[in-house]
Enzyme design. Structure first.
Site, PDB file in Angstrom:
ATOM      1  N   PRO A  79       0.817  -1.215   0.000  1.00  0.00           N
ATOM      2  CA  PRO A  79       0.000   0.000   0.000  1.00  0.00           C
ATOM      3  C   PRO A  79       0.851   1.265   0.000  1.00  0.00           C
ATOM      4  O   PRO A  79       1.809   1.391   0.773  1.00  0.00           O
ATOM      5  CB  PRO A  79      -0.810  -0.119   1.293  1.00  0.00           C
ATOM      6  N   CYS A  80       0.487   2.197  -0.880  1.00  0.00           N
ATOM      7  CA  CYS A  80       1.325   3.383  -1.064  1.00  0.00           C
ATOM      8  C   CYS A  80       0.898   4.567  -0.203  1.00  0.00           C
ATOM      9  O   CYS A  80       1.650   5.523  -0.048  1.00  0.00           O
ATOM     10  CB  CYS A  80       1.318   3.808  -2.538  1.00  0.00           C
TER      11      CYS A  80
END
Length: 351
Positions: A79-80
């Site tokens: 997840p960014c």
């Protein structure tokens, strides 16, 4: 070559790699809607719906027959949001920051020939004074015999009709691997544009859904936003409105002009976010001034280079989140082709 796709989301990276010629063996994600989308598009792949911290190496091996007998690419696009500049609530305590560390144990056990990582550029700048998750990952790779290259990829230079900078890492235990050659923007090859990506789709209005494609649907707009976008030309924004329509917070404020903006037909789109269905959330207004609305989910998917028949599951807000989080398929395809080319050279003794 098999692919195990950690943090696979709705399958952007997997689809691109499949188009490059890989066999998608296993997807792993904890989001139920993204999982439903993934499984609808990869019916022959196995899937684990769980938090990666709860998954064991044995769980993965049980899902991928002959996992150590066939060449393997491990894809990890954690997840960014914890590293994104657009996240104003970033926190050192966000547990998602350490999810990349979870892949270490799988790499040690599975010994993949190749690793592909994609994330926001800010991931490599986390904790500049101490060792952050990306630095730990690089140290881990080096200490376990992997060669790697990391670079900032501009998605439009790889055939994606969208300006989207990403941190990319390609690693191999078989030898030195090079940065993939750009496919667009050089040698007279123009960027793919918004018109190229969505110009063929049927016209719809705010709140409508296309009869022939249930994913070609868009959010509704209230009266003031209908008036705002109707006064916004292609490529325009709130600077084109009369003062009475401008939010009080924006009056006299210079900057953030993408909010409430329309896209331009003949340029790549701006970076799509998880809220790309919302007119007020960015330059997500449709470029056609006869269509006073934000882009539809199908248009967003096209701008992320998903195939036109890609299936999405969930409500519009969930689909937008899935699309905004995805790796553009064409980006993954080009990196996959580079990996396969490297593997061929290794097999021929050229590396």
């Amino acid at each position: 070559m098999n692919v195990i796709d950690f943090f696979c989301g709705c399958g952007g990276a997997s689809k691109g790699l499949e188009l490059a010629g890989f066999n998608i063996s296993l997807g792993i994600d904890f989001d139920p809607n993204a999982a439903a989308t993934y499984q609808a598009n990869f019916p022959h792949a196995k899937f684990i719906l769980d938090d990666v911290r709860n998954i064991t190496v044995e769980d993965v091996v049980a899902k991928v027959p002959r996992v150590n007998e066939v060449p393997l690419l491990l894809c990890t696009c954690a997840p960014c949001q914890p590293f994104s500049n657009q996240n104003n609530k970033r926190s050192e305590s966000d547990i998602r920051r350490s999810l990349l560390d979870e892949t270490h144990r799988f790499i040690l056990a599975l010994n993949p020939e190749y690793i592909l990582l994609e994330n926001v550029p800010g991931m490599q700048n986390v904790n500049p004074d101490i060792e952050g998750p990306f630095c730990r990952f690089l140290s881990f790779l080096s200490s376990n015999g992997y060669y790697y290259i990391k670079f900032i990829a501009k998605s439009e230079e790889y055939g994606v009709p969208q300006k989207r900078k990403r941190l990319v890492l390609l690693a191999s235990r078989l030898g030195v691997i090079d940065e993939p050659e750009k496919t667009h923007g050089n040698d007279g090859i123009p960027y793919v544009t918004v018109r190229d990506a969505i110009g063929m789709l049927p016209s719809i209005q705010a709140g409508q859904m296309c009869d022939s494609d249930p994913i070609h649907k868009c959010s509704n707009l209230d009266a003031i936003n209908i008036e705002r976008i109707s006064l916004t030309p292609e490529g325009g924004d709130r600077r084109d409105w009369p003062s009475r329509l401008i939010n009080e917070a924006h009056k006299g404020y210079k900057g953030h002009y993408d909010t409430y903006g329309r896209m331009s037909w003949d340029k790549p789109s701006p970076t799509l976010t998880t809220k790309c269905h919302g007119y007020s959330n960015g330059r997500f207004g449709h470029p056609d001034t006869r269509q006073n609305r934000a882009i539809s989910a199908r248009e967003a998917a096209n701008l992320q280079t998903f195939p036109s028949d890609y299936i999405f599951k969930g409500a519009l807000t969930s689909i937008s989140k899935q699309i905004g989080n995805a790796v553009p398929c064409e980006l993954a395809k080009n990196f996959g082709l580079a990996i396969l080319s490297h593997f061929d050279r290794v097999q021929e003794g050229q590396e």
